[in-house]
Design a protein around this motif. Sequence first.
Motif, mmCIF file in Angstrom:
data_model
loop_
_atom_site.group_PDB
_atom_site.id
_atom_site.type_symbol
_atom_site.label_atom_id
_atom_site.label_comp_id
_atom_site.label_asym_id
_atom_site.label_seq_id
_atom_site.Cartn_x
_atom_site.Cartn_y
_atom_site.Cartn_z
ATOM 1 N N ASP A 51 0.880 -1.158 0.000
ATOM 2 C CA ASP A 51 0.000 0.000 0.000
ATOM 3 C C ASP A 51 0.921 1.212 0.000
ATOM 4 O OD1 ASP A 51 -1.924 1.957 0.321
ATOM 5 O OD2 ASP A 51 -2.951 0.931 1.946
ATOM 6 N N ALA A 56 -1.559 -1.961 -3.943
ATOM 7 C CA ALA A 56 -2.995 -2.022 -3.674
ATOM 8 C C ALA A 56 -3.293 -0.761 -2.878
ATOM 9 C CB ALA A 56 -3.358 -3.275 -2.900
ATOM 10 N N LYS A 86 -7.857 0.452 -4.418
ATOM 11 C CA LYS A 86 -8.430 0.127 -3.114
ATOM 12 C C LYS A 86 -9.818 0.734 -3.062
ATOM 13 C CE LYS A 86 -5.910 -0.082 0.985
ATOM 14 N NZ LYS A 86 -5.169 0.605 2.025
ATOM 15 N N PRO A 87 -10.845 -0.007 -2.762
ATOM 16 C CA PRO A 87 -10.798 -1.418 -2.393
ATOM 17 C C PRO A 87 -10.279 -2.265 -3.555
ATOM 18 C CG PRO A 87 -13.079 -0.735 -2.702
ATOM 19 C CD PRO A 87 -12.233 0.489 -2.838
ATOM 20 N N THR A 88 -9.648 -3.347 -3.207
ATOM 21 C CA THR A 88 -8.971 -4.195 -4.182
ATOM 22 C C THR A 88 -9.829 -5.401 -4.523
ATOM 23 O OG1 THR A 88 -6.879 -3.533 -3.188
ATOM 24 C CG2 THR A 88 -6.822 -5.440 -4.631
#
Length: 102
Positions: free
Chosen positions: A39, A64, A86-88
């Motif tokens: 991230d 992500a 994201k959301p992934t």
Amino acid sequence: MELESALIEGGFRVLGPAASVKDALELLGGECPDAAVLDFNLGREKVTPVALQLKSLGVPFVLASASSAAELARYAVLENIANLGKPTDLMRLVAAVRALHA
């Protein structure tokens, strides 16, 4: 936790998660992974030191992250690195990591 579960169910062994750059670098000091998912933001820190370490070790990785493409483009170490967002999408994540590992 959701990403971790998806990766484990996808057949991967997960080293993290790491909540900070320091934690991530410590994980890398103990064991070199075959691939990584990052991230962009780890708390208030940017993940770029971890990305640099992964590149120096020859470990492929994907992002992500909810960060914009413009923000990510400011960092050369992230050039040409796929960002799954994201959301992934968990199926897409597993497929992307599998492709890195191939």
